[in-house]
Write an enzyme that holds these catalytic residues in place. Structure first.
Site, mmCIF file in Angstrom:
data_model
loop_
_atom_site.group_PDB
_atom_site.id
_atom_site.type_symbol
_atom_site.label_atom_id
_atom_site.label_comp_id
_atom_site.label_asym_id
_atom_site.label_seq_id
_atom_site.Cartn_x
_atom_site.Cartn_y
_atom_site.Cartn_z
ATOM 1 N N ARG A 59 1.051 -1.233 0.076
ATOM 2 C CA ARG A 59 -0.182 0.117 0.003
ATOM 3 C C ARG A 59 0.975 1.247 -0.024
ATOM 4 O O ARG A 59 1.957 1.227 0.760
ATOM 5 C CB ARG A 59 -0.844 -0.101 1.220
ATOM 6 C CG ARG A 59 -1.256 1.023 2.003
ATOM 7 C CD ARG A 59 -2.174 0.765 3.224
ATOM 8 N NE ARG A 59 -1.346 1.331 4.555
ATOM 9 C CZ ARG A 59 -2.153 1.736 5.423
ATOM 10 N NH1 ARG A 59 -3.692 1.540 5.499
ATOM 11 N NH2 ARG A 59 -1.617 2.213 6.585
ATOM 12 N N ASP A 68 3.133 -1.355 12.263
ATOM 13 C CA ASP A 68 3.355 -1.876 10.802
ATOM 14 C C ASP A 68 3.711 -3.420 11.233
ATOM 15 O O ASP A 68 4.408 -3.789 11.544
ATOM 16 C CB ASP A 68 4.221 -1.206 10.272
ATOM 17 C CG ASP A 68 4.430 -1.679 8.671
ATOM 18 O OD1 ASP A 68 4.512 -2.850 8.443
ATOM 19 O OD2 ASP A 68 4.498 -0.790 7.895
ATOM 20 N N ASP A 79 6.921 -4.585 9.390
ATOM 21 C CA ASP A 79 7.999 -4.318 10.012
ATOM 22 C C ASP A 79 8.147 -5.124 11.220
ATOM 23 O O ASP A 79 9.357 -5.278 11.594
ATOM 24 C CB ASP A 79 8.059 -2.763 10.438
ATOM 25 C CG ASP A 79 8.138 -1.915 9.013
ATOM 26 O OD1 ASP A 79 8.406 -2.506 7.929
ATOM 27 O OD2 ASP A 79 8.155 -0.635 9.113
HETATM 28 C C1 PRP Z 1 -0.225 -4.018 5.134
HETATM 29 C C2 PRP Z 1 -0.966 -5.142 5.770
HETATM 30 C C3 PRP Z 1 -1.944 -5.088 4.420
HETATM 31 C C4 PRP Z 1 -2.338 -3.730 4.197
HETATM 32 C C5 PRP Z 1 -3.244 -3.101 5.173
HETATM 33 O O1 PRP Z 1 0.662 -4.286 4.162
HETATM 34 O O2 PRP Z 1 -0.202 -6.446 5.501
HETATM 35 O O3 PRP Z 1 -1.712 -5.976 3.234
HETATM 36 O O4 PRP Z 1 -1.080 -3.030 4.936
HETATM 37 O O5 PRP Z 1 -3.784 -1.983 4.901
HETATM 38 P P1 PRP Z 1 -5.201 -1.603 3.871
HETATM 39 O O6 PRP Z 1 -6.241 -2.300 4.552
HETATM 40 O O7 PRP Z 1 -5.192 0.020 4.062
HETATM 41 O O8 PRP Z 1 -4.948 -1.860 2.258
HETATM 42 P P2 PRP Z 1 1.807 -3.137 3.521
HETATM 43 O O9 PRP Z 1 1.391 -2.587 2.572
HETATM 44 O O10 PRP Z 1 2.412 -2.328 4.543
HETATM 45 O O11 PRP Z 1 2.939 -4.248 2.999
HETATM 46 P P3 PRP Z 1 3.943 -5.056 3.696
HETATM 47 O O12 PRP Z 1 3.089 -6.272 4.100
HETATM 48 O O13 PRP Z 1 5.005 -5.573 2.837
HETATM 49 O O14 PRP Z 1 4.495 -4.603 5.098
HETATM 50 N N1 URA Z 2 -0.680 -2.002 7.703
HETATM 51 C C1 URA Z 2 -0.335 -2.330 8.989
HETATM 52 O O1 URA Z 2 0.724 -2.827 9.144
HETATM 53 N N2 URA Z 2 -0.834 -1.871 10.261
HETATM 54 C C2 URA Z 2 -1.783 -0.709 10.080
HETATM 55 O O2 URA Z 2 -2.201 -0.362 11.323
HETATM 56 C C3 URA Z 2 -2.462 -0.484 8.877
HETATM 57 C C4 URA Z 2 -2.007 -0.995 7.633
#
Ligand code: PRP
Ligand code: URA
Length: 210
Positions: free
Chosen positions: A103, A201, A204
């Protein structure tokens, strides 16, 4: 769309440790796996099975086995990968496909950067793994992708969700057979699109910042 929020003291206890900012990545990963196994028990309640005749040491009896085609488990990279082991522990014969999504932290719009799934998902039950359902953009896009490939029903397992994301998904999945199983439904999203109180996150905390 059906939404099931787990209501179990062990789940709430594990979630409390996960939310704590002092919890280290190794503990976070171990707890995520344990939580998913508990949530998967509920999420697979309607998994399709067929009769199977077997012999016990005492007699012949009819039990069940998972139906073909086997269920497909789809972790959304990156954070969903932290949920995979906990899921396949419960359903070791499931097949696994992958969706990579990220995202944009300014616009909160998801983009898909990787896809490794069967071309034809006709008659498949699909189980999507993503710890966070925030705006619902990522999960909505993943679910849409699976239905366009022919999936018959999709169940998503998320550790935490925000009410705003649930409302958005409700609209986006209208008329489709979708179930969401949650560890907890939190209060809201903050101005940065993060779940409150949340856990930060998830990617992370599982794997470190990139
Ligand atoms: C996070 C999480 C979801 C998304 C949720 O992933 O694991 O996939 O954000 O947010 P949304 O409901 O507003 O779409 P991120 O995009 O941070 O990627 P990552 O898993 O690589 O950290
Ligand atoms: N993605 C995350 O990892 N945490 C949040 O709270 C929202 C989006």
């Amino acid at each position: 769309m059906r939404v099931h929020v787990a209501d179990h003291p062990l789940i709430t206890h594990k979630l409390t440790v996960l939310r704590n900012k002092e919890t280290s990545s190794p503990t976070f990963r171990a707890l995520t796996e344990e939580l998913v196994t508990l949530l998967a028990y509920e999420a697979t309640r309607a998994v399709r099975v067929e009769p199977q005749e077997i012999e016990t040491p005492v007699t012949t009896t009819v039990g069940v086995r998972l139906s073909e085609p086997r269920p497909l488990v789809v972790p959304i990279l990156r954070a969903g990968l932290g949920m995979l082991e906990g899921m396949v522990k419960l359903m070791p014969t499931a097949e696994v496909g992958f969706l990579g999504m990220v995202r944009n932290e300014e616009t909160l719009e998801p983009t898909t950067y990787a896809e490794r799934l069967p071309d034809d998902l006709s008659h498949r039950q699909c189980f999507v793994l993503d710890p966070m359902l925030a705006t619902g953009g990522s999960l909505g896009a993943a679910i849409d992708f699976l239905f366009k490939r022919g999936a018959v029903d999709v169940t998503a397992i998320c550790i935490l969700a925000a009410p705003e994301g649930i409302a958005a998904l409700e609209k986006a999945t209208e008329g489709r057979d979708v179930t969401i199983v949650l560890g907890a439904l939190d209060e809201r999203l903050n101005e940065n699109g993060y779940i409150v109180p949340g856990l930060g996150d998830a990617g992370d905390r599982l794997y470190g910042t990139v």
